[in-house]
Motif scaffolding. Sequence first.
Motif, PDB file in Angstrom:
ATOM      1  N   UNK A 539      -6.041   5.094  -1.016  1.00 52.42           N
ATOM      2  CA  UNK A 539      -5.216   3.932  -0.775  1.00 52.42           C
ATOM      3  C   UNK A 539      -5.788   2.692  -1.465  1.00 52.42           C
ATOM      4  N   UNK A 540      -5.122   1.585  -1.236  1.00 47.32           N
ATOM      5  CA  UNK A 540      -5.564   0.330  -1.839  1.00 47.32           C
ATOM      6  C   UNK A 540      -5.786  -0.702  -0.735  1.00 47.32           C
ATOM      7  N   UNK A 541      -6.704  -1.702  -1.027  1.00 46.86           N
ATOM      8  CA  UNK A 541      -7.023  -2.759  -0.053  1.00 46.86           C
ATOM      9  C   UNK A 541      -6.490  -4.089  -0.536  1.00 46.86           C
ATOM     10  N   UNK A 565      -3.573   0.343   2.398  1.00 50.06           N
ATOM     11  CA  UNK A 565      -2.214   0.889   2.178  1.00 50.06           C
ATOM     12  C   UNK A 565      -2.284   2.188   1.374  1.00 50.06           C
ATOM     13  N   UNK A 566      -1.590   3.247   1.949  1.00 49.13           N
ATOM     14  CA  UNK A 566      -1.445   4.542   1.245  1.00 49.13           C
ATOM     15  C   UNK A 566       0.019   4.682   0.806  1.00 49.13           C
ATOM     16  N   UNK A 567       0.277   4.851  -0.499  1.00 48.53           N
ATOM     17  CA  UNK A 567       1.668   4.960  -1.009  1.00 48.53           C
ATOM     18  C   UNK A 567       2.334   6.246  -0.527  1.00 48.53           C
ATOM     19  N   UNK A 568       3.609   6.157  -0.038  1.00 50.08           N
ATOM     20  CA  UNK A 568       4.359   7.332   0.424  1.00 50.08           C
ATOM     21  C   UNK A 568       5.199   7.951  -0.705  1.00 50.08           C
ATOM     22  N   UNK A 569       5.401   9.318  -0.694  1.00 45.74           N
ATOM     23  CA  UNK A 569       6.310  10.022  -1.629  1.00 45.74           C
ATOM     24  C   UNK A 569       7.715   9.926  -1.068  1.00 45.74           C
ATOM     25  N   UNK A 570       8.688   9.348  -1.839  1.00 43.99           N
ATOM     26  CA  UNK A 570      10.059   9.183  -1.314  1.00 43.99           C
ATOM     27  C   UNK A 570      10.548  10.530  -0.783  1.00 43.99           C
TER      28      UNK A 570
END
Length: 598
Positions: A539-541, A565-570
Amino acid sequence: MCLYNRGSLLLTLVFLIMGLVDTFAQCPTVTTPTQTFCDIQSPIVGDLVAINNGNGIRWYGTPISTTPLSPATGLINGEDYYADDNSGSCGTRQRVDVVIYGAPVGLNFQGVCVDDPGEAIIADLVASGNDIRWYIVPNGGTPLPTSTVLTDNTIYYADQSNPFTGCRTSRLSVFVNVGVVPVPVGNTIQEFCVDQLPAPTVANLVASGTNNWYSTISSALPLEPSTPLVDGASYFATTVDPPCESVERLEVQVIFNAPNDPGTNGTIDICETDVISTQTVNLFDGLNGTPITGGIWTGPFPTTNGSTGTVNITTMTVAGSPYIFTYTVDATAGCTESTSTVTINIIPPPNAGIDGSVTFCGNATPTDLFASLGGTPDTGGTWSPALTSGSGMFDPAVDPDGTYTYTVTGTPPCADASATVTVTTVPPPNAGTNGSVTFCGNGTPTDLFASLGGTPDTGGTWSPALTSGSGLFDPAVDPAGTYTYTVTATPPCADASATVTVTTIPPPNAGTDGSVTFCGNETPTDLFASLGGTPDTGGTWSPALTSGSGMFDPAVDPDGTYTYTVAGTPPCADASATVTVTTIPPPNAGTDGSVTFC
């Protein structure tokens, strides 16, 4: 000198002419320019006649020949001869034409045709010549009277006379055959049938012996045997025994008789369904033309009422048809008995089958309505109202429901036959078209019906069954896979199905919120360790740390709340969690020093 010569010439000419005149005066004279002989005299040159004028007679073959003919030379009929004196210098010679009469001209074989043997006489023999006389011997004998009766197969002889000299010639031999050809006998009235085939001709006339037939009592040319006979006409026959033909003729009158009229062939057609109700028919009514009454009926069934020919038809069947009956009337002169027939045909009625009904699914393939008729209908009928196919093929997609009539045309006198098929069309079920959908593993329950294509009917069922017991798919509990939607059909339609293929995407995990307190002089530490739960890495801070990663350095990074934040797969949304950082100032003990004590 000139006068003397001229006078001498004239004197010479005078003496020359006087000499010629004296010479010509001695040439023979011909007083008969055509001289005739008989062949039996065997005439010679010496027999020619001319007047001797003092210097003899010589005969030549041409006007200019130089060699005289011998007196013994035979004369030739039709030749010409020329007279001169012994010197052969008479100049123009006088001509004599010679005619030698020979035997009369005629056939060496002569047939004399008579009706009676005593009628053949010498006068019937034919020869050309002058003063012909007939003999029974080749030479000598006494001439036969012209009324002498001829003897069959005998040679007779004829000579002629020279009309100028009266001499008799050699004789013509004639072999005589006396042919006796009596007048033919036969019926003077000969009758024929007017409808005789082939049509009567002269060859059909009958008389005794071998005959020639003529159109009149005196006509010279015989009729051809193929000449058609004419009703009421007379024909004349002679007896022929070649080369003879009778002189008198037999007259025959031809009469054409019409046969008793049985009418012409006819038929009576009866529909099988009418046999019992009709029961009897009169055969005479089935004849065509103008038949006479009084004839006799024969056939496969007995008849009553004489020539009316009443017959019971109640046992007649299609299988036994046709039934042929013969009507016979008596013969007439020249005609044989006459017949005609009446044929009874039992006609099978048309069969359109039995009324039927059929239900089609609206999406069924075109089907022949003929199969929905009951019984054993005849093929080849017609349907009304007309179907789109132009035949009996019903297409549920285009043809309307209703009653369709099948008609089979009857063979007269049978009427047409009809039967109906009542058609009902059932709308087919609609499950829509196959679809697919992707859910996030933490998504809310969703009805799979919305993922079907087309316009599916509601009320269907899903399989395998969903946890919800309906079409609601809950990503949290229902597995991904293919789910089938089935709409139950009304027979004869089949159930309809469509599928929805479901894919579930795992949601991202940022862990749970945490907090951490650092001493201001601590070494940099990764904030990831301060998150609760099992957060996904990568994730990113934010806000960003000086390290550019999750490493918090108390010496340079300020206190505060940092979001991971961890990006979700649509279709999954991003996931976030926070770490609250507090930095405590470190204690200060000062710096090292020294002190000197006493």
